[in-house]
Scaffold this motif. Sequence first.
Motif, short mmCIF file in Angstrom:
data_model
loop_
_atom_site.label_atom_id
_atom_site.label_comp_id
_atom_site.label_asym_id
_atom_site.label_seq_id
_atom_site.Cartn_x
_atom_site.Cartn_y
_atom_site.Cartn_z
N VAL A 1 38.79 3.24 46.58
CA VAL A 1 39.51 2.72 47.75
C VAL A 1 40.43 1.60 47.27
O VAL A 1 39.98 0.51 46.93
CB VAL A 1 38.54 2.20 48.83
N THR B 1 43.86 5.47 49.10
CA THR B 1 42.71 5.84 48.27
C THR B 1 43.18 6.67 47.08
O THR B 1 44.29 7.20 47.08
CB THR B 1 41.69 6.69 49.06
N TRP C 1 34.89 8.91 52.05
CA TRP C 1 35.57 7.96 52.93
C TRP C 1 35.49 8.42 54.38
O TRP C 1 35.50 9.61 54.65
CB TRP C 1 37.06 7.87 52.56
N ILE D 1 37.19 3.16 55.80
CA ILE D 1 38.48 2.70 55.28
C ILE D 1 39.51 2.44 56.36
O ILE D 1 40.63 2.02 56.06
CB ILE D 1 39.06 3.71 54.25
#
Length: 320
Positions: free
Chosen positions: A21, A32, A83, A117
Amino acid sequence: MNEFTIIKNYFTAHACPRADVILGIGDDAAVTLPPSDQCLAITTDTLVAGIHFPTETAAEDIGYKSLAVNLSDLAAMGAEPAWVTLSLTLPVFHEAWLQAFSRGFFELANQHRVALIGGDLTHGPLSITVQAMGFTPPGKALTRRGAKQGDLIYVSGTLGDAGLALALLQGPDCFATLTVTEKNAIRARLNRPQPRVELGLALRTYASAAIDISDGLAADLGHILEQSQVGALIHLDQIPLSNIMQSSLSKEDAISMALTAGDDYELCFTIPPSMRSEFENTCGKHGFSCIGSITSSKKLIIQDKNGAPYHGKIHGYQHF
Ligand code: ADP
Ligand code: MG
């Protein structure tokens, strides 16, 4: 507390750090770095209060479940979760609710080393949308379309428990014989489904097709059959039922629930017969049952051990 402080306190602060990330929560978009040799599997699911969970569900369970159902989709693809984004629509700002929601969400996220994220926060009727992203080696994603005649059909865990939990919430009197511990165990099957991530990864080597069971076994197996252009013969007596299911429902009602009730989030998958013993020996610890086999008939046939056909309903949950 304004929306930026909410995000910071309840989401940014708890996100699992990951080297891939580059830029997480806080900018206009996350950045990412996917591994150069992997494909990205992407899925999203929305949970709406009163539709996907009873309105009285605890915030902690809602947080857990909103992520679990998405990780279950990645598991069914044989993808390794990495993610997630989270879009939250909240009717009111309630600090204790958010704290509990965040606790449930991150309990599962951290267990799988999944990083939050980004996301969105809006005002309106309670609804939660999670998008999950994970990795699969090229050509290794499990799909619904690879089942072949003769393949064996398996399901993980036990089926129908989440349906039983819903019935329990709607008419508790019928379940007076269950102990408090049993009731809690069965409610956890509805509120805290266990995404079969590790099994999904192991299936990359063995399975010809896979799906997660969110709308009932019959409906979800039906998707494999349709996309693979095959049929199936299922043996009623081999459908795995928990002890609680068996002790609280008649055999007939338990089977009907296992076939049609949603929310179990177990995996249904097919294994070529040549792989059977290696698969069972290597993956036995994940817990699964062989319930039948793929046929060329394009029909789903369910029968008891004497060969008598099942005539109950097999429609799963449908929104429209
Ligand atoms: P924008 O207005 O540019 O869309 P936002 O103000 O909605 O940005 O969000 C600011 C940052 O906070 C973004 O990085 C966004 O991804 C993140 N974010 C917003 N809501 C959430 C949430 N519920 N969970 C995690 N991150 C969130
Ligand atoms: Mg922006």
